[in-house]
Write a protein that holds these residues in place. Structure first.
Motif, PDB file in Angstrom:
ATOM      1  N   PHE A   1       8.920   3.587 -12.798  1.00 53.20           N
ATOM      2  CA  PHE A   1       8.990   3.106 -14.176  1.00 53.20           C
ATOM      3  C   PHE A   1       9.781   4.047 -15.076  1.00 53.20           C
ATOM      4  CE2 PHE A   1       5.135   1.269 -12.304  1.00 53.20           C
ATOM      5  CZ  PHE A   1       5.415  -0.073 -12.491  1.00 53.20           C
ATOM      6  N   SER A   2       9.721   5.352 -14.801  1.00 56.62           N
ATOM      7  CA  SER A   2      10.510   6.281 -15.608  1.00 56.62           C
ATOM      8  C   SER A   2      12.003   6.100 -15.328  1.00 56.62           C
ATOM      9  CB  SER A   2      10.086   7.727 -15.334  1.00 56.62           C
ATOM     10  OG  SER A   2      10.350   8.114 -14.003  1.00 56.62           O
ATOM     11  N   ASN A   3      12.370   5.856 -14.069  1.00 55.88           N
ATOM     12  CA  ASN A   3      13.770   5.582 -13.734  1.00 55.88           C
ATOM     13  C   ASN A   3      14.249   4.277 -14.348  1.00 55.88           C
ATOM     14  OD1 ASN A   3      14.435   7.855 -12.361  1.00 55.88           O
ATOM     15  ND2 ASN A   3      14.628   6.919 -10.354  1.00 55.88           N
ATOM     16  N   LEU A   4      13.353   3.307 -14.377  1.00 56.92           N
ATOM     17  CA  LEU A   4      13.689   2.020 -14.974  1.00 56.92           C
ATOM     18  C   LEU A   4      14.020   2.180 -16.450  1.00 56.92           C
ATOM     19  CD1 LEU A   4      13.822  -1.056 -14.436  1.00 56.92           C
ATOM     20  CD2 LEU A   4      11.426  -1.171 -15.138  1.00 56.92           C
ATOM     21  N   ALA A   5      13.230   3.003 -17.135  1.00 58.35           N
ATOM     22  CA  ALA A   5      13.490   3.259 -18.552  1.00 58.35           C
ATOM     23  C   ALA A   5      14.786   4.035 -18.742  1.00 58.35           C
ATOM     24  CB  ALA A   5      12.324   4.036 -19.157  1.00 58.35           C
ATOM     25  N   ALA A   6      15.017   5.013 -17.859  1.00 61.50           N
ATOM     26  CA  ALA A   6      16.210   5.851 -17.980  1.00 61.50           C
ATOM     27  C   ALA A   6      17.495   5.066 -17.742  1.00 61.50           C
ATOM     28  CB  ALA A   6      16.126   7.020 -17.004  1.00 61.50           C
ATOM     29  N   SER A   7      17.407   3.999 -16.926  1.00 59.48           N
ATOM     30  CA  SER A   7      18.607   3.217 -16.593  1.00 59.48           C
ATOM     31  C   SER A   7      18.805   2.014 -17.508  1.00 59.48           C
ATOM     32  CB  SER A   7      18.520   2.738 -15.141  1.00 59.48           C
ATOM     33  OG  SER A   7      17.429   1.844 -14.957  1.00 59.48           O
ATOM     34  N   SER A   8      17.993   1.914 -18.548  1.00 59.75           N
ATOM     35  CA  SER A   8      18.061   0.733 -19.420  1.00 59.75           C
ATOM     36  C   SER A   8      19.401   0.602 -20.134  1.00 59.75           C
ATOM     37  CB  SER A   8      16.921   0.773 -20.447  1.00 59.75           C
ATOM     38  OG  SER A   8      17.003   1.952 -21.237  1.00 59.75           O
ATOM     39  N   ASN A   9      20.152   1.715 -20.263  1.00 66.51           N
ATOM     40  CA  ASN A   9      21.463   1.663 -20.915  1.00 66.51           C
ATOM     41  C   ASN A   9      22.611   1.601 -19.918  1.00 66.51           C
ATOM     42  OD1 ASN A   9      20.387   1.810 -23.570  1.00 66.51           O
ATOM     43  ND2 ASN A   9      20.173   4.039 -23.383  1.00 66.51           N
ATOM     44  N   ASP A  10      22.280   1.551 -18.633  1.00 65.20           N
ATOM     45  CA  ASP A  10      23.293   1.448 -17.590  1.00 65.20           C
ATOM     46  C   ASP A  10      23.704  -0.012 -17.451  1.00 65.20           C
ATOM     47  OD1 ASP A  10      24.844   1.419 -15.314  1.00 65.20           O
ATOM     48  OD2 ASP A  10      23.448   2.579 -14.087  1.00 65.20           O
ATOM     49  N   THR A  11      24.956  -0.311 -17.711  1.00 68.29           N
ATOM     50  CA  THR A  11      25.420  -1.702 -17.690  1.00 68.29           C
ATOM     51  C   THR A  11      25.401  -2.300 -16.282  1.00 68.29           C
ATOM     52  OG1 THR A  11      27.720  -0.932 -17.515  1.00 68.29           O
ATOM     53  CG2 THR A  11      26.873  -1.406 -19.725  1.00 68.29           C
ATOM     54  N   ASN A  12      25.378  -1.449 -15.255  1.00 64.03           N
ATOM     55  CA  ASN A  12      25.340  -1.950 -13.876  1.00 64.03           C
ATOM     56  C   ASN A  12      23.908  -2.204 -13.385  1.00 64.03           C
ATOM     57  OD1 ASN A  12      28.165  -1.845 -13.443  1.00 64.03           O
ATOM     58  ND2 ASN A  12      28.051   0.359 -13.077  1.00 64.03           N
TER      59      ASN A  12
ATOM     60  N   THR B   1       0.850  -1.186   0.000  1.00 68.14           N
ATOM     61  CA  THR B   1       0.000   0.000   0.000  1.00 68.14           C
ATOM     62  C   THR B   1       0.889   1.239   0.000  1.00 68.14           C
ATOM     63  OG1 THR B   1      -0.115  -0.044   2.426  1.00 68.14           O
ATOM     64  CG2 THR B   1      -1.892  -1.137   1.213  1.00 68.14           C
ATOM     65  N   PHE B   2       0.388   2.298  -0.620  1.00 70.73           N
ATOM     66  CA  PHE B   2       1.133   3.548  -0.715  1.00 70.73           C
ATOM     67  C   PHE B   2       0.206   4.705  -0.340  1.00 70.73           C
ATOM     68  CE2 PHE B   2       2.691   0.560  -3.934  1.00 70.73           C
ATOM     69  CZ  PHE B   2       4.001   0.390  -3.490  1.00 70.73           C
ATOM     70  N   SER B   3       0.612   5.481   0.644  1.00 63.64           N
ATOM     71  CA  SER B   3      -0.222   6.572   1.146  1.00 63.64           C
ATOM     72  C   SER B   3       0.438   7.917   0.884  1.00 63.64           C
ATOM     73  CB  SER B   3      -0.460   6.407   2.650  1.00 63.64           C
ATOM     74  OG  SER B   3      -1.121   5.181   2.928  1.00 63.64           O
ATOM     75  N   GLY B   4      -0.346   8.876   0.398  1.00 65.56           N
ATOM     76  CA  GLY B   4       0.149  10.224   0.173  1.00 65.56           C
ATOM     77  C   GLY B   4       0.560  10.482  -1.262  1.00 65.56           C
ATOM     78  N   ARG B   5       0.462  11.737  -1.661  1.00 66.53           N
ATOM     79  CA  ARG B   5       0.709  12.127  -3.052  1.00 66.53           C
ATOM     80  C   ARG B   5       2.154  11.910  -3.493  1.00 66.53           C
ATOM     81  NH1 ARG B   5      -1.183  18.015  -4.339  1.00 66.53           N
ATOM     82  NH2 ARG B   5      -3.196  17.014  -4.782  1.00 66.53           N
ATOM     83  N   GLU B   6       3.116  12.327  -2.677  1.00 67.56           N
ATOM     84  CA  GLU B   6       4.516  12.235  -3.092  1.00 67.56           C
ATOM     85  C   GLU B   6       4.962  10.787  -3.250  1.00 67.56           C
ATOM     86  OE1 GLU B   6       8.930  14.107  -2.016  1.00 67.56           O
ATOM     87  OE2 GLU B   6       7.228  14.460  -0.684  1.00 67.56           O
ATOM     88  N   LEU B   7       4.589   9.935  -2.305  1.00 68.62           N
ATOM     89  CA  LEU B   7       4.977   8.531  -2.374  1.00 68.62           C
ATOM     90  C   LEU B   7       4.362   7.857  -3.597  1.00 68.62           C
ATOM     91  CD1 LEU B   7       6.711   6.597  -0.648  1.00 68.62           C
ATOM     92  CD2 LEU B   7       4.586   5.765   0.370  1.00 68.62           C
ATOM     93  N   ASN B   8       3.107   8.150  -3.886  1.00 68.80           N
ATOM     94  CA  ASN B   8       2.458   7.555  -5.051  1.00 68.80           C
ATOM     95  C   ASN B   8       3.038   8.090  -6.353  1.00 68.80           C
ATOM     96  OD1 ASN B   8      -0.064   5.678  -4.649  1.00 68.80           O
ATOM     97  ND2 ASN B   8      -0.060   7.094  -2.919  1.00 68.80           N
ATOM     98  N   THR B   9       3.434   9.363  -6.369  1.00 70.85           N
ATOM     99  CA  THR B   9       4.085   9.909  -7.551  1.00 70.85           C
ATOM    100  C   THR B   9       5.384   9.172  -7.833  1.00 70.85           C
ATOM    101  OG1 THR B   9       3.153  12.111  -7.137  1.00 70.85           O
ATOM    102  CG2 THR B   9       5.067  11.993  -8.590  1.00 70.85           C
ATOM    103  N   GLU B  10       6.132   8.878  -6.781  1.00 69.46           N
ATOM    104  CA  GLU B  10       7.406   8.177  -6.931  1.00 69.46           C
ATOM    105  C   GLU B  10       7.217   6.753  -7.420  1.00 69.46           C
ATOM    106  OE1 GLU B  10       9.961  10.532  -3.463  1.00 69.46           O
ATOM    107  OE2 GLU B  10       9.052   8.590  -3.041  1.00 69.46           O
ATOM    108  N   TYR B  11       6.257   6.043  -6.844  1.00 67.46           N
ATOM    109  CA  TYR B  11       6.114   4.623  -7.170  1.00 67.46           C
ATOM    110  C   TYR B  11       5.353   4.388  -8.474  1.00 67.46           C
ATOM    111  CZ  TYR B  11       8.247   2.841  -2.960  1.00 67.46           C
ATOM    112  OH  TYR B  11       9.163   2.531  -1.989  1.00 67.46           O
TER     113      TYR B  11
END
Length: 339
Positions: free
Chosen positions: A126-137, A111-121
């Motif tokens: 998913f946006s960070n996941l896409a951005a790191s797709s070229n990171d070899t680590n 469960t996720f409560s609050g605007r900021e936490l839900n914005t992050e999750y």
């Protein structure tokens, strides 16, 4: 006989005060389908529908949107969830798609409560996941949505229920994977999501298919693939921990200590253990690694040994099923005090 029965039904309805509502086949912008826009009060008068049978949301003054308005609000959320639109939404830190007191639940996580936490999750992960797709680590078994199609949609007053098929791009796979997500959203008077309940349909099967594809990619058995994934996921998490979790936020003394802990002292986890019961897993920390760059103070503990209150074994199956989490407003009709 059939005519007499029909006549009896009509007389009974008239005696009860239930009005007959004619339906015209002529199109009109001012005339709406009963199934779409009319509440029970429009169809059945007060003399028949007692106050005890009204949805509690209506009694408490909840917004009363049209079917089309609810569909547009649902689409607004889905459009923002898709990459790269989710990058823009994540940068807002507090997305106004959600209310300040939003309550959210995703079946395979938590469960996720609050605007900021839900914005992050919901957007940032998913946006960070896409951005790191070229990171070899970087390595993750998760993907990010690039398109969607609503399969089913039903809505009334301030509640919308949808079944949506997404095309997810998994950086570790060569082709997109379709995933179906069922959502139950409640909107406040400003058209913001106040509560949502999301379920990844057939998720276990999707994970099995993912590992089958990885096994083929690595030309390895399933056991060998899990072992290889364990090493890669642990390395990815530890790289994040060393880079972003420093000072008072530090979780591990070294890269080696981090990898030893994640590969030897916590379970890999099952497909439903990204945050649900038995969540003290490597998979749970894999999910949270994408959140660390946003707020290290908040998210570093989630990938550390303690689990930070998220990757912990704190609830049983029965606890999760019986958890009455939502409290902002009722989900229309339910056995939880709605009637």
């Amino acid at each position: 006989m059939r005519q007499n029965r029909l006549l009896s039904i009509i007389l009974l309805l008239l005696a009860s005060g239930i009005a007959y509502i004619p339906y015209s086949s002529q199109p009109s912008q001012s005339r709406r389908s009963i199934a779409q826009d009319q509440t029970l009060d429009n169809v059945i008068p007060n003399s028949v529908l007692s106050s005890s049978l009204r949805p509690r949301a209506q009694e408490q003054g909840a917004a009363n949107f049209t079917f089309k308005e609810l569909y547009r609000m649902q689409k607004k959320f889905l459009d923002a969830f898709i990459y790269p639109a989710n990058q823009k939404e994540a940068k807002k830190i507090n997305s106004t798609i959600f209310s300040e007191d939003v309550q959210g639940r995703v079946d395979i996580t938590r469960t996720f409560s609050g605007r900021e936490l839900n914005t992050e999750y919901i957007f940032g992960l998913f946006s960070n996941l896409a951005a790191s797709s070229n990171d070899t680590n970087a390595f993750s078994l998760l993907g990010y949505a690039t398109s969607y199609k609503i399969l089913h949609f039903a809505a009334s007053q301030n509640i919308a229920s949808a079944s949506t098929i997404f095309q997810f791009t998994f950086p570790i796979l060569p082709t997109p994977v379709p995933l179906v997500i069922d959502t139950w959203n409640v909107f406040n008077a400003q058209g913001q999501i106040s509560m949502y309940d999301a379920t990844f349909k057939w998720w276990d099967w999707a994970v099995d298919s993912l590992f089958a594809s990885l096994s083929q990619k690595y030309n390895a058995t399933l056991l060998q693939t899990v072992q290889l994934a364990t090493q890669k996921i642990a390395g990815s998490i530890c790289d994040i921990a060393i880079k972003h979790c420093n000072g008072t936020n530090a979780q591990y003394e070294s890269m080696q200590q981090c990898e030893d802990f994640l590969t030897k002292k916590v379970a890999f986890g099952k497909s439903y253990q990204l945050g649900t019961p038995g969540r003290n897993t490597l998979l749970c920390r894999m999910v949270h690694q994408n959140m660390v760059p946003f707020r290290p103070t908040v998210h570093c503990p989630h990938i550390g040994p303690s689990g930070g209150g998220y990757c912990v074994d704190d609830k049983s199956y029965g606890d999760v099923v019986g958890d009455m989490y939502f409290s902002n407003m009722p989900f229309g009709y339910s056995d939880r005090g709605a009637l």
